[in-house]
Design an enzyme around this catalytic site. Structure first.
Site, PDB file in Angstrom:
ATOM      1  N   ARG A 189     -10.738  23.792   4.550  1.00 11.89           N
ATOM      2  CA  ARG A 189     -11.949  24.197   5.281  1.00 11.89           C
ATOM      3  C   ARG A 189     -11.858  23.839   6.763  1.00 11.89           C
ATOM      4  O   ARG A 189     -12.665  24.292   7.560  1.00 11.89           O
ATOM      5  CB  ARG A 189     -13.192  23.581   4.622  1.00 11.89           C
ATOM      6  N   GLN A 190     -10.858  23.024   7.144  1.00  7.23           N
ATOM      7  CA  GLN A 190     -10.632  22.734   8.580  1.00  7.23           C
ATOM      8  C   GLN A 190      -9.552  23.706   9.075  1.00  7.23           C
ATOM      9  O   GLN A 190      -8.423  23.324   9.336  1.00  7.23           O
ATOM     10  CB  GLN A 190     -10.185  21.291   8.761  1.00  7.23           C
ATOM     11  N   GLY A 213       0.798  -1.230   0.000  1.00  8.36           N
ATOM     12  CA  GLY A 213       0.000   0.000   0.000  1.00  8.36           C
ATOM     13  C   GLY A 213       0.826   1.273   0.000  1.00  8.36           C
ATOM     14  O   GLY A 213       0.297   2.362  -0.220  1.00  8.36           O
ATOM     15  N   HIS A 252      -9.528  28.494   0.914  1.00 12.39           N
ATOM     16  CA  HIS A 252     -10.835  28.771   1.503  1.00 12.39           C
ATOM     17  C   HIS A 252     -10.769  29.822   2.599  1.00 12.39           C
ATOM     18  O   HIS A 252     -11.660  30.656   2.708  1.00 12.39           O
ATOM     19  CB  HIS A 252     -11.462  27.483   2.034  1.00 12.39           C
ATOM     20  N   ASP A 256     -23.290  32.730   0.221  1.00  6.26           N
ATOM     21  CA  ASP A 256     -23.151  33.087   1.643  1.00  6.26           C
ATOM     22  C   ASP A 256     -22.262  34.316   1.815  1.00  6.26           C
ATOM     23  O   ASP A 256     -21.586  34.746   0.884  1.00  6.26           O
ATOM     24  CB  ASP A 256     -22.604  31.897   2.464  1.00  6.26           C
ATOM     25  N   ASP A 270     -19.130  30.386  -6.244  1.00  3.23           N
ATOM     26  CA  ASP A 270     -18.640  29.845  -4.969  1.00  3.23           C
ATOM     27  C   ASP A 270     -17.182  29.429  -5.131  1.00  3.23           C
ATOM     28  O   ASP A 270     -16.710  29.259  -6.252  1.00  3.23           O
ATOM     29  CB  ASP A 270     -19.501  28.637  -4.546  1.00  3.23           C
ATOM     30  N   ARG A 272     -25.772  26.507   7.837  1.00  2.02           N
ATOM     31  CA  ARG A 272     -25.407  25.099   7.635  1.00  2.02           C
ATOM     32  C   ARG A 272     -26.023  24.251   8.744  1.00  2.02           C
ATOM     33  O   ARG A 272     -25.828  24.517   9.916  1.00  2.02           O
ATOM     34  CB  ARG A 272     -23.884  24.938   7.595  1.00  2.02           C
ATOM     35  N   LYS A 297     -26.822  31.994   4.390  1.00  4.06           N
ATOM     36  CA  LYS A 297     -26.729  30.527   4.473  1.00  4.06           C
ATOM     37  C   LYS A 297     -26.600  30.067   5.915  1.00  4.06           C
ATOM     38  O   LYS A 297     -25.836  30.627   6.682  1.00  4.06           O
ATOM     39  CB  LYS A 297     -25.517  30.037   3.676  1.00  4.06           C
TER      40      LYS A 297
HETATM   41  C1  R5P Z   1     -18.488  27.221   2.286  1.00  3.59           C
HETATM   42  O1  R5P Z   1     -18.177  28.100   3.064  1.00  3.59           O
HETATM   43  C2  R5P Z   1     -17.939  27.132   0.901  1.00  3.59           C
HETATM   44  O2  R5P Z   1     -17.705  28.393   0.336  1.00  3.59           O
HETATM   45  C3  R5P Z   1     -18.862  26.329  -0.003  1.00  3.59           C
HETATM   46  O3  R5P Z   1     -20.094  27.023  -0.115  1.00  3.59           O
HETATM   47  C4  R5P Z   1     -19.118  24.975   0.543  1.00  3.59           C
HETATM   48  O4  R5P Z   1     -17.934  24.363   0.921  1.00  3.59           O
HETATM   49  C5  R5P Z   1     -19.840  24.129  -0.484  1.00  3.59           C
HETATM   50  O5  R5P Z   1     -20.090  22.879   0.073  1.00  3.59           O
HETATM   51  P1  R5P Z   1     -21.301  21.980  -0.437  1.00  3.59           P
HETATM   52  O6  R5P Z   1     -21.146  21.831  -1.914  1.00  3.59           O
HETATM   53  O7  R5P Z   1     -21.084  20.682   0.297  1.00  3.59           O
HETATM   54  O8  R5P Z   1     -22.564  22.636  -0.029  1.00  3.59           O
END
Ligand code: R5P
Length: 293
Positions: free
Chosen positions: A92-93, A36, A125, A162, A214, A187, A185
């Site tokens: 995003r983390q 692997g 991001h 958003d 986006d 979540r 938005k």
């Molecule tokens: C969020 O803050 C990002 O800008 C995107 O809107 C988000 O990551 C999109 O994720 P999904 O396609 O899962 O809604």
């Protein structure tokens, strides 16, 4: 300048090498051992050269290949190594919410910059991740690439799904000379979002040709809900554009069912890839690499 196209970003790397005046371009050999583990090999010596490695880090495999290639490039004698990570996975983390969590994006940036002299990415991001680098880091934007494409299309209004995307949509609006607005938005979880029109500034959407902008399309939940909301307010057409098209699971089909057209850049391979960020990345390389000393 030599360009090496990692397995996750071969096509974009070749486009970047062309934008750099046909810089020497190579694709490394890569395979997996029976246990692997990954193996990579680059051809030839790079003694004293400036080398640009292009590799998105969408999967953990991509990330390990990136680290192995960085090491191979140094072993081959490169004088300068600039790592281009068009899609920076884990971006995003960007913070820890509970005790015991890592700042995952920072963990990756630390490993990448340990060997690189500089890093270039596209629409990272979060600014927090940009700030986590200690070496020079540069951010190209996917917005000009998408704008070059949208110039050929009728667009009345640009929409961010958003508040976090307001700077992006504003930049697109400036490039195209069109108005923009942002939705609200909320979540619910990683798959579900709720979207609404802003209550503060009512907008007449009827008959408009709208493009949702986006940075990332992941599960597609954001774009699907945004498109449905805009359609309920009687827009004539709704398209969606993103820099990074992950299109997880059936996201592409779900979005296609509720939009008129879908655009993405080439930071990731995907079926909506219609615009290239190569000129924008090459511009940064041409400007910044000579300054690295
Ligand atoms: C969020 O803050 C990002 O800008 C995107 O809107 C988000 O990551 C999109 O994720 P999904 O396609 O899962 O809604």
């Amino acid at each position: 300048m030599h360009v090496i196209g990692g397995p996750a970003s071969t096509a974009l790397a070749e486009r970047i090498s062309r934008e750099l005046g046909n810089a020497p371009f190579a694709i490394p050999f890569s395979k997996r051992f029976p246990d692997g583990e990954l193996y990579v090999r680059i051809g030839g010596r790079l003694g004293g050269e400036e080398v640009v490695l292009v590799q998105s880090s969408r999967t953990d495999q991509d990330f390990i290949e990136l680290l192995l290639l960085e090491d191979a490039i140094r072993e081959a004698g490169a004088r300068k190594l600039i790592v281009v990570v068009p899609y920076f996975g884990y971006a995003r983390q960007d913070r820890s919410f509970f005790p015991g969590e890592p700042v995952s994006a920072r963990a990756l940036s630390r490993h990448i910059e340990a060997v690189a002299d500089a890093v270039v990415t596209v629409d990272m991001h979060s600014p927090l991740t940009m700030q986590s680098f200690t070496k020079p880091v540069f951010e190209a934007s996917g917005i000009p690439a998408i704008a070059r494409l949208l110039r050929e299309r009728p667009v009345d209004l640009l929409v961010s799904p958003d508040k976090g995307g307001v700077d992006r949509v504003r930049r697109m609006a400036e490039l195209l000379g069109r108005p923009w607005m942002s939705l609200e938005k909320k979540r619910i979880d990683s798959d579900r979002v709720e979207l609404s029109l802003p209550t503060s500034t009512p907008v007449d959407l009827e008959g408009k040709q709208v493009v949702i902008v986006d940075d990332v399309i992941s599960t597609g939940g954001t774009i699907v809900e945004a498109a449905k909301l805009l359609r309920r307010h009687r827009v004539r057409a709704v398209s969606a554009a993103c820099t990074h098209g992950l299109f997880l699971r059936d996201a592409f089909e779900r979005i296609k069912a509720v939009t008129d057209e879908l655009f993405s850049t080439d930071t990731l391979l995907n079926p909506a890839e219609k615009a290239s960020v190569a000129p924008d990345v090459a511009q940064i390389l041409k400007r910044e690499v000579p300054r690295l000393g």
